[in-house]
Design a protein around this motif. Structure first.
Motif, PDB file in Angstrom:
ATOM      1  N   SER A   8       0.783  -1.088   0.038  1.00  0.00           N
ATOM      2  CA  SER A   8       0.080   0.023   0.071  1.00  0.00           C
ATOM      3  C   SER A   8       0.837   1.175  -0.081  1.00  0.00           C
ATOM      4  O   SER A   8       0.401   2.327  -0.610  1.00  0.00           O
ATOM      5  CB  SER A   8      -0.859   0.006   0.993  1.00  0.00           C
ATOM      6  N   THR A   9       1.993   1.140   0.459  1.00  0.00           N
ATOM      7  CA  THR A   9       3.101   2.177   0.625  1.00  0.00           C
ATOM      8  C   THR A   9       3.750   2.505  -0.864  1.00  0.00           C
ATOM      9  O   THR A   9       3.900   3.519  -1.183  1.00  0.00           O
ATOM     10  CB  THR A   9       4.071   2.040   1.559  1.00  0.00           C
ATOM     11  N   MET A  10       4.144   1.128  -1.496  1.00  0.00           N
ATOM     12  CA  MET A  10       4.907   1.444  -2.712  1.00  0.00           C
ATOM     13  C   MET A  10       4.307   0.320  -3.640  1.00  0.00           C
ATOM     14  O   MET A  10       3.756  -0.636  -3.000  1.00  0.00           O
ATOM     15  CB  MET A  10       6.267   0.806  -2.470  1.00  0.00           C
ATOM     16  N   ALA A  67      13.646  -0.999  -4.175  1.00  0.00           N
ATOM     17  CA  ALA A  67      14.256  -0.579  -2.702  1.00  0.00           C
ATOM     18  C   ALA A  67      14.958  -1.578  -1.966  1.00  0.00           C
ATOM     19  O   ALA A  67      16.233  -1.512  -1.367  1.00  0.00           O
ATOM     20  CB  ALA A  67      13.107  -0.233  -1.777  1.00  0.00           C
ATOM     21  N   ILE A  68      14.251  -2.920  -2.181  1.00  0.00           N
ATOM     22  CA  ILE A  68      15.185  -4.037  -1.332  1.00  0.00           C
ATOM     23  C   ILE A  68      16.503  -4.386  -2.347  1.00  0.00           C
ATOM     24  O   ILE A  68      17.275  -4.606  -1.580  1.00  0.00           O
ATOM     25  CB  ILE A  68      14.203  -5.407  -1.520  1.00  0.00           C
ATOM     26  N   ALA A  69      16.299  -4.763  -3.509  1.00  0.00           N
ATOM     27  CA  ALA A  69      17.436  -5.107  -4.247  1.00  0.00           C
ATOM     28  C   ALA A  69      18.562  -4.056  -4.560  1.00  0.00           C
ATOM     29  O   ALA A  69      19.803  -4.044  -4.474  1.00  0.00           O
ATOM     30  CB  ALA A  69      16.952  -5.530  -5.705  1.00  0.00           C
ATOM     31  N   GLU A  79       7.287   8.352  -3.714  1.00  0.00           N
ATOM     32  CA  GLU A  79       7.446   9.417  -4.626  1.00  0.00           C
ATOM     33  C   GLU A  79       9.019   9.807  -4.424  1.00  0.00           C
ATOM     34  O   GLU A  79       9.593  10.156  -5.557  1.00  0.00           O
ATOM     35  CB  GLU A  79       6.727  10.822  -3.954  1.00  0.00           C
ATOM     36  N   ALA A  80       9.611   9.653  -3.173  1.00  0.00           N
ATOM     37  CA  ALA A  80      10.903   9.768  -2.956  1.00  0.00           C
ATOM     38  C   ALA A  80      11.955   8.916  -3.942  1.00  0.00           C
ATOM     39  O   ALA A  80      12.694   9.374  -4.413  1.00  0.00           O
ATOM     40  CB  ALA A  80      11.270   9.872  -1.570  1.00  0.00           C
ATOM     41  N   SER A  81      11.283   7.673  -4.078  1.00  0.00           N
ATOM     42  CA  SER A  81      12.274   6.853  -4.985  1.00  0.00           C
ATOM     43  C   SER A  81      12.108   7.146  -6.294  1.00  0.00           C
ATOM     44  O   SER A  81      13.336   7.127  -6.963  1.00  0.00           O
ATOM     45  CB  SER A  81      11.806   5.427  -4.534  1.00  0.00           C
ATOM     46  N   ARG A  82      10.910   7.663  -6.874  1.00  0.00           N
ATOM     47  CA  ARG A  82      10.761   8.140  -8.187  1.00  0.00           C
ATOM     48  C   ARG A  82      11.808   9.238  -8.505  1.00  0.00           C
ATOM     49  O   ARG A  82      12.693   9.285  -9.243  1.00  0.00           O
ATOM     50  CB  ARG A  82       9.579   8.207  -8.474  1.00  0.00           C
ATOM     51  N   ALA A  83      11.826  10.007  -7.558  1.00  0.00           N
ATOM     52  CA  ALA A  83      12.753  11.442  -7.644  1.00  0.00           C
ATOM     53  C   ALA A  83      14.025  11.008  -7.684  1.00  0.00           C
ATOM     54  O   ALA A  83      15.006  11.625  -8.373  1.00  0.00           O
ATOM     55  CB  ALA A  83      12.231  12.436  -6.538  1.00  0.00           C
ATOM     56  N   PHE A 105       9.611  17.168  -8.895  1.00  0.00           N
ATOM     57  CA  PHE A 105       8.269  17.250  -8.608  1.00  0.00           C
ATOM     58  C   PHE A 105       7.779  18.579  -9.220  1.00  0.00           C
ATOM     59  O   PHE A 105       6.426  18.257  -9.766  1.00  0.00           O
ATOM     60  CB  PHE A 105       8.053  17.259  -6.811  1.00  0.00           C
ATOM     61  N   GLY A 106       8.436  19.700  -9.294  1.00  0.00           N
ATOM     62  CA  GLY A 106       8.117  20.790 -10.017  1.00  0.00           C
ATOM     63  C   GLY A 106       7.605  20.553 -11.672  1.00  0.00           C
ATOM     64  O   GLY A 106       6.828  21.093 -11.968  1.00  0.00           O
TER      65      GLY A 106
END
Length: 194
Positions: free
Chosen positions: A91-93, A101-103, A164-168, A191-192
């Motif tokens: 639900s978070t990612m 994130a894990i790999a 969002e942070a991982s995409r950025a 984000f902008g």
């Protein structure tokens, strides 16, 4: 074991649905991401399921794809991760971000998930990193460097979600030397630009 369900979506709650298959209503727990994509009430839906047997209950967990189901099953095999926590992770990612994130070894992203501390994040990385790197279709594994961890921490501190942070951070230019401040500015410009 019930491997999949195909039927009419009868009811929906915040974390589960009821699917009517041939007159029998199956109560299935799902991550929010799956609930948004499977269809609306009264429509025919198909989901892949994991049957979880406890001493006092038999529970079904559903996903829109077989890959998501396989990742869920890998997650609950890790000591300290139960089905509810695995659903919170989904639900978070989305699955691709979770695999990345894990790999990629990003403890910072994993600890942003409610219920995942540093110890559990380390265990997830240790036990699943090689399994996920070696053949997870559809997921691009972006290793997170020490500088990127600091950028992630800054974005999370500013209130952005882990996804969002991982995409950025993934959008940051590689190979370019920049200070932490410059990288955070570049990530914020991501984000902008949306």
């Amino acid at each position: 074991m019930i491997a999949s369900l195909k039927g009419i979506l009868e009811a929906s709650a915040s974390d589960s649905v009821v699917i009517n298959v041939g007159g029998v209503g199956f109560h299935v727990f799902m991550p929010a991401s799956t609930m948004l994509t499977i269809g609306g009430l009264g429509e025919e839906v198909r989901i892949f399921t994991h049957t979880y047997v406890r001493e006092d209950a038999i529970l079904l967990y559903g996903f829109s794809s077989d890959e998501d189901l396989k990742l869920f099953q890998l997650l609950i095999d890790v000591s300290g991760v139960g089905p509810k926590l695995a659903l919170a992770m989904f639900s978070t990612m989305n699955a691709e971000q979770l695999v990345s994130a894990i790999a990629g070894g990003s403890e910072e992203l994993l600890t942003a998930i409610p219920g995942v501390g540093k110890k559990l994040a380390g265990r997830l990385i240790l036990e699943l990193k090689d399994k996920l790197k070696s053949g997870w279709a559809g997921a691009s594994v972006v290793p997170v460097g020490e500088d990127d961890e600091e950028v992630l921490a800054a974005l999370l501190g500013l209130g952005y979600s882990a996804a969002e942070a991982s995409r950025a951070v993934a959008a940051l230019p590689y190979g370019k030397q920049a200070t932490l401040e410059e990288k955070v500015k570049q990530a914020l410009s991501y984000f902008g630009g949306k």
